[in-house]
Design an enzyme around this catalytic site. Sequence first.
Site, PDB file in Angstrom:
ATOM      1  CG  HIS A  97       1.990   1.904   0.171  1.00  0.00           C
ATOM      2  ND1 HIS A  97       0.874   2.564   0.625  1.00  0.00           N
ATOM      3  CD2 HIS A  97       1.597   1.237  -0.939  1.00  0.00           C
ATOM      4  CE1 HIS A  97      -0.146   2.305  -0.177  1.00  0.00           C
ATOM      5  NE2 HIS A  97       0.276   1.500  -1.148  1.00  0.00           N
ATOM      6  CD  GLU A  98       4.184  -0.126  -3.459  1.00  0.00           C
ATOM      7  OE1 GLU A  98       3.671  -1.238  -3.742  1.00  0.00           O
ATOM      8  OE2 GLU A  98       3.599   0.955  -3.647  1.00  0.00           O
ATOM      9  CG  HIS A 101       0.793  -3.286  -1.881  1.00  0.00           C
ATOM     10  ND1 HIS A 101      -0.553  -3.381  -1.601  1.00  0.00           N
ATOM     11  CD2 HIS A 101       1.025  -1.989  -2.211  1.00  0.00           C
ATOM     12  CE1 HIS A 101      -1.105  -2.186  -1.759  1.00  0.00           C
ATOM     13  NE2 HIS A 101      -0.166  -1.323  -2.112  1.00  0.00           N
TER      14      HIS A 101
END
Length: 171
Positions: A97-98, A101
């Site tokens: 997920h990160e 980003h």
Amino acid sequence: MEEGPNLQAAGSLSSTTRGGGLTEKECEDMIQRSLRTPMVKFLKEQMEKSGCRFGDNFIRAVHCDKQIAGGYVRGEGIMVCSNHMNIQDEVNQVVIHELIHAYDDCRAANLDWTNCAHHACSEIRAGHLSGDCHYKREFLRGFMKVSVCWAFDSWKFLCPFSKKQAFPLFS
């Protein structure tokens, strides 16, 4: 760290774990294992092909005071909140997920993490591309109805409007 890192600079996941969590060393070991998973390898490779910096210390385990699983901070990298992790799958999901980003931050020309629309867009991308919003994960989190996933929880603290205002079609 006394108060833990300020992960509000970019995306952060809501913690879904129960129990005591991991030590930073245990979490660091799990981060190393996650770097060998196909999805993390792919994301890392794509970041490097795009000219994004991915150093040895880019992803690290930290103790977090806030009830979050992790986050990405521009210029610092990805933090995984060891005390809110219990199993390898949780660490893998946070890292994936990160990384999305981090990729968005690297590739988007004018990304402003304090802009609610920018942040929401990155959260939705990360939620869907990482598999966080898959109906099975939502069910395991206790969400039984169709919703806008839990990505809303990740950025609502930055945005001065309600879920109904942010997602009128889904409220």
